[in-house]
Design a protein around this motif. Structure first.
Motif, PDB file in Angstrom:
ATOM      1  N   ARG A  71     104.322  24.263  80.829  1.00  0.00           N
ATOM      2  CA  ARG A  71     105.059  24.436  79.571  1.00  0.00           C
ATOM      3  C   ARG A  71     105.226  25.904  79.223  1.00  0.00           C
ATOM      4  N   MET A  72     104.478  26.769  79.902  1.00  0.00           N
ATOM      5  CA  MET A  72     104.542  28.192  79.602  1.00  0.00           C
ATOM      6  C   MET A  72     105.619  28.902  80.416  1.00  0.00           C
ATOM      7  N   ARG A  73     106.354  28.164  81.238  1.00  0.00           N
ATOM      8  CA  ARG A  73     107.374  28.813  82.063  1.00  0.00           C
ATOM      9  C   ARG A  73     108.533  29.299  81.196  1.00  0.00           C
ATOM     10  N   LEU A  74     109.074  30.447  81.583  1.00  0.00           N
ATOM     11  CA  LEU A  74     110.214  31.019  80.881  1.00  0.00           C
ATOM     12  C   LEU A  74     111.479  30.824  81.700  1.00  0.00           C
ATOM     13  N   PRO A  75     112.654  30.972  81.073  1.00  0.00           N
ATOM     14  CA  PRO A  75     113.898  30.813  81.831  1.00  0.00           C
ATOM     15  C   PRO A  75     113.958  31.773  83.011  1.00  0.00           C
ATOM     16  N   GLY A  76     114.446  31.264  84.140  1.00  0.00           N
ATOM     17  CA  GLY A  76     114.517  32.110  85.331  1.00  0.00           C
ATOM     18  C   GLY A  76     115.627  33.152  85.259  1.00  0.00           C
ATOM     19  N   GLN A  77     116.739  32.819  84.624  1.00  0.00           N
ATOM     20  CA  GLN A  77     117.872  33.721  84.539  1.00  0.00           C
ATOM     21  C   GLN A  77     118.066  34.173  83.088  1.00  0.00           C
ATOM     22  N   LEU A  78     117.896  35.460  82.855  1.00  0.00           N
ATOM     23  CA  LEU A  78     118.105  36.014  81.522  1.00  0.00           C
ATOM     24  C   LEU A  78     119.303  36.956  81.558  1.00  0.00           C
ATOM     25  N   PRO A  79     120.104  37.008  80.495  1.00  0.00           N
ATOM     26  CA  PRO A  79     121.263  37.918  80.479  1.00  0.00           C
ATOM     27  C   PRO A  79     120.815  39.371  80.561  1.00  0.00           C
ATOM     28  N   GLN A 133     100.351  35.023  84.080  1.00  0.00           N
ATOM     29  CA  GLN A 133     100.908  36.138  84.832  1.00  0.00           C
ATOM     30  C   GLN A 133     102.408  35.975  85.037  1.00  0.00           C
ATOM     31  N   ALA A 134     102.849  34.723  85.163  1.00  0.00           N
ATOM     32  CA  ALA A 134     104.287  34.472  85.322  1.00  0.00           C
ATOM     33  C   ALA A 134     105.059  34.955  84.098  1.00  0.00           C
ATOM     34  N   ILE A 135     104.492  34.786  82.915  1.00  0.00           N
ATOM     35  CA  ILE A 135     105.130  35.271  81.692  1.00  0.00           C
ATOM     36  C   ILE A 135     105.205  36.793  81.715  1.00  0.00           C
ATOM     37  N   CYS A 136     104.088  37.438  82.041  1.00  0.00           N
ATOM     38  CA  CYS A 136     104.066  38.901  82.088  1.00  0.00           C
ATOM     39  C   CYS A 136     105.081  39.435  83.090  1.00  0.00           C
ATOM     40  N   THR A 137     105.208  38.746  84.228  1.00  0.00           N
ATOM     41  CA  THR A 137     106.148  39.184  85.257  1.00  0.00           C
ATOM     42  C   THR A 137     107.586  39.098  84.755  1.00  0.00           C
ATOM     43  N   THR A 138     107.919  38.007  84.054  1.00  0.00           N
ATOM     44  CA  THR A 138     109.277  37.860  83.521  1.00  0.00           C
ATOM     45  C   THR A 138     109.604  38.973  82.538  1.00  0.00           C
ATOM     46  N   VAL A 139     108.682  39.265  81.635  1.00  0.00           N
ATOM     47  CA  VAL A 139     108.908  40.328  80.649  1.00  0.00           C
ATOM     48  C   VAL A 139     109.006  41.676  81.350  1.00  0.00           C
TER      49      VAL A 139
END
Length: 222
Positions: A71-79, A133-139
């Motif tokens: 549930r903590m996954r973020l969108p893979g494609q961000l503008p 860590q996946a969240i930190c990587t996306t940001v």
């Protein structure tokens, strides 16, 4: 007059029942005290079926954590923002998603379990850390892109991501972990996300020699 077809849902699959029973048992009794017999009884399956599906209590724990950490996954494609105003919008939206997903009661329950059981079951914390860590990587990736585009000043993207997340959370997570407060509502989430984005952009102003938005669009069009 035609009769409407009534669609009845079938029985809950055994795997789903076991995961739900396992998580409830872990939260009620702790990882070490939640026996496979208790879990099987609550899930209304035999121990043989439980072990056939998962193999061990550790495997059940890992599956429970992975299910909720998902549930903590973020969108893979961000503008990709072309100016600071668009960057503020992207950061606000990203921050709101982080707050909404991570503050979910099921995810908070996993955090508490990881804190409680880390000395006896370090795999709990390790599995959860992977999702965090996946969240930190996306940001970090979105900030690295905006930095290369000249929208924010110098700084290590990893440090910048950590600072943005710190601005976003403040003491909210600690309050929820200690059950001193409930998860934020939609209005508070949006306000916290907008404030964190604005504060972050004040910390990292645009370099004086950065190309204008029009120049960046012309370069991208070539």
């Amino acid at each position: 007059m035609k009769k409407q077809a009534i669609v009845e849902s079938g029985p809950t699959p055994a795997r789903e029942r076991i995961l739900r029973a396992a998580m409830e048992s872990f939260m009620e009794h702790g990882y070490t005290q939640a026996s496979t017999l208790k879990i099987a009884t609550r899930a209304q399956v035999s121990k043989r079926e439980l072990y056939a599906l998962f193999g061990s209590k550790q495997a059940m724990l890992a599956a429970c954590i992975a299910d909720r950490a998902g549930r903590m996954r973020l969108p893979g494609q961000l503008p990709r923002p072309s100016d600071r105003e668009e960057l503020a919008t992207v950061l606000s939206g990203l921050g709101a998603t982080v707050l909404r997903e991570v503050s979910d009661p099921a995810v908070m329950a996993v955090f508490r379990l990881a804190i409680t059981e880390a000395p006896r079951a370090p795999e709990v914390a390790a599995t959860l850390q992977t999702a965090r860590q996946a969240i930190c990587t996306t940001v970090r990736e979105i900030l690295a892109q905006t930095q290369s585009a000249g929208l924010v000043g110098a700084g290590a993207p990893a440090d910048m991501a950590g600072r943005f997340l710190a601005l976003l959370w403040g003491d909210l997570m600690m309050g929820m972990l200690l059950r001193l407060r409930t998860a934020p509502g939609a209005k508070e989430i949006d306000e916290r996300a907008r404030t964190a984005a604005a504060d972050f952009l004040r910390l990292y102003p645009q370099p004086a020699n950065a190309p204008t938005a029009a120049a960046r669009r012309r370069a991208a069009a070539r």
